[in-house]
Design a protein around this motif. Sequence first.
Motif, short mmCIF file in Angstrom:
data_model
loop_
_atom_site.label_atom_id
_atom_site.label_comp_id
_atom_site.label_asym_id
_atom_site.label_seq_id
_atom_site.Cartn_x
_atom_site.Cartn_y
_atom_site.Cartn_z
N LYS A 281 0.84 -1.21 0.00
CA LYS A 281 0.00 0.00 0.00
C LYS A 281 0.87 1.26 0.00
CE LYS A 281 -3.78 -2.51 0.83
NZ LYS A 281 -3.14 -3.84 0.76
N GLY A 282 0.34 2.28 -0.64
CA GLY A 282 1.03 3.58 -0.65
C GLY A 282 0.78 4.34 0.64
N GLU A 283 1.42 5.51 0.74
CA GLU A 283 1.33 6.33 1.96
C GLU A 283 1.13 7.79 1.60
OE1 GLU A 283 4.57 4.18 4.86
OE2 GLU A 283 5.27 5.78 3.55
N VAL A 284 0.65 8.53 2.56
CA VAL A 284 0.66 9.98 2.46
C VAL A 284 1.37 10.50 3.71
CG1 VAL A 284 -1.66 10.14 3.46
CG2 VAL A 284 -0.72 12.10 2.30
N ASN A 285 2.26 11.49 3.51
CA ASN A 285 3.00 12.07 4.62
C ASN A 285 3.25 13.54 4.27
OD1 ASN A 285 4.97 12.78 6.59
ND2 ASN A 285 5.36 10.60 6.88
N LEU A 286 2.45 14.41 4.85
CA LEU A 286 2.53 15.84 4.52
C LEU A 286 2.69 16.67 5.79
CD1 LEU A 286 -0.47 15.95 2.03
CD2 LEU A 286 1.94 16.12 1.38
N LEU A 287 3.49 17.73 5.71
CA LEU A 287 3.65 18.65 6.82
C LEU A 287 3.28 20.06 6.36
CD1 LEU A 287 4.61 19.26 9.75
CD2 LEU A 287 6.90 19.64 8.81
N TYR A 288 2.25 20.61 6.99
CA TYR A 288 1.84 21.99 6.73
C TYR A 288 2.41 22.87 7.84
CZ TYR A 288 -1.68 20.78 3.18
OH TYR A 288 -2.30 20.36 2.03
N LYS A 289 3.02 23.97 7.45
CA LYS A 289 3.44 24.97 8.43
C LYS A 289 2.68 26.26 8.13
CE LYS A 289 8.01 23.15 9.57
NZ LYS A 289 9.46 23.44 9.58
N LEU A 290 2.06 26.82 9.18
CA LEU A 290 1.24 28.02 9.03
C LEU A 290 1.84 29.14 9.86
CD1 LEU A 290 -2.25 26.33 9.64
CD2 LEU A 290 -1.02 26.51 7.49
N ASN A 291 1.67 30.38 9.38
CA ASN A 291 2.17 31.51 10.14
C ASN A 291 1.41 31.66 11.45
OD1 ASN A 291 4.30 32.81 8.54
ND2 ASN A 291 2.71 32.98 7.00
N LYS A 292 2.15 31.86 12.53
CA LYS A 292 1.56 31.91 13.88
C LYS A 292 0.53 33.02 14.02
CE LYS A 292 3.00 32.73 18.69
NZ LYS A 292 4.16 33.03 19.56
N GLU A 293 0.83 34.21 13.49
CA GLU A 293 -0.05 35.36 13.69
C GLU A 293 -1.28 35.31 12.79
OE1 GLU A 293 3.27 35.73 13.39
OE2 GLU A 293 3.68 36.22 15.50
N THR A 294 -1.10 34.91 11.53
CA THR A 294 -2.21 35.02 10.57
C THR A 294 -2.85 33.69 10.19
OG1 THR A 294 -0.75 34.79 8.64
CG2 THR A 294 -1.08 37.02 9.52
N GLY A 295 -2.13 32.57 10.39
CA GLY A 295 -2.64 31.27 9.97
C GLY A 295 -2.44 30.98 8.49
N GLU A 296 -1.78 31.91 7.76
CA GLU A 296 -1.54 31.67 6.33
C GLU A 296 -0.53 30.54 6.13
OE1 GLU A 296 -1.43 35.63 3.92
OE2 GLU A 296 -0.71 36.04 5.94
#
Length: 322
Positions: A281-296
């Motif tokens: 089976k395949g996998e997904v492995n993602l890391l999102y980093k968002l700006n602390k003040e704005t959430g962008e």
Amino acid sequence: MSSETKFTKVKIEGVFNLEEFSAEYEMTPEEFLNFHNKHCSFQELLTLSLPKYVKYVYIPSDKFETRDQKLLKSTILNLPVVSSEKTYGVVIRFLPKNLQIHYRIKIKRTPFHLELTKEKTYVNNQGIDKVVEQLFEKAAQVLYPLQISVNKDGGLENIINHEEIAKRWKADCLPKMKDYYQSETTDQILTQMDKVYANLNLKKEMFERNIFYKLFFLPVYRSYPQFLKKDFLQVYFSGLAQEIGYETESVLNKEYTRGNKIALKIAGTEDENLFNKNRTKGEVNLLYKLNKETGEIFSITGYLSTFEKNTEYKIDFQLYEQ
């Protein structure tokens, strides 16, 4: 009383883990126990062989404040409601083809609306030179500037300027391309594109199939009870011309990163079905980093994979704010 002897009383939720708790506050278990026992009442005294249930503990106030500044105060990620302009670098690598594309994309944001302008695409670090690829690239540029409205969870809702894009296509791009690219193959491609550009809101699956749009507009702005959410993710693999589903777990990091970003990790395994029952089976492995003040979104990095006839198909994705 010196600052070192000031204490903060901390309520413990769930099972108390001495090693983990001490490490979180940058103390050894012995240091923590000595301090706690010095400031607690007789009934609250603790030993290294702790009971499983502890209601309150005492820690140095400076240690508490240092850690408190690193912690998220909510398990809800809210959609950015700021106005800003950012440029992102995007690098996508497809295996087993060993094909890499990269480009820059400018995003102008106002609350619930984004305007995207994509720059030139490079394939394996080279400009595009094949006729059909050039045709696709020129046709894709008609999209921009692309104005998108988003849902409160960050998902793509509508193409605001779809009429303007349709006019650009009909009046300028299509006639020029028909003159320049004269072959049966290109005629068929242009006919298909004509249908797409007639009303982009009726062809939103086109954006779903594009890995940049899929990941950038993934609905990540929502609640993560206990910093965790189970979900299901479907991603289109162009090399296989099919969608792959993944059972995922989204984990919101309780602490800001060293760079003072909010971190959200999305990981999981390919969903089992009749076609992949007895294979890897395949996998997904993602890391999102968002700006602390704005959430962008500051960055998205990671990969998605699947297998077909023992061959691994993989999409490596990198997006960084520049």
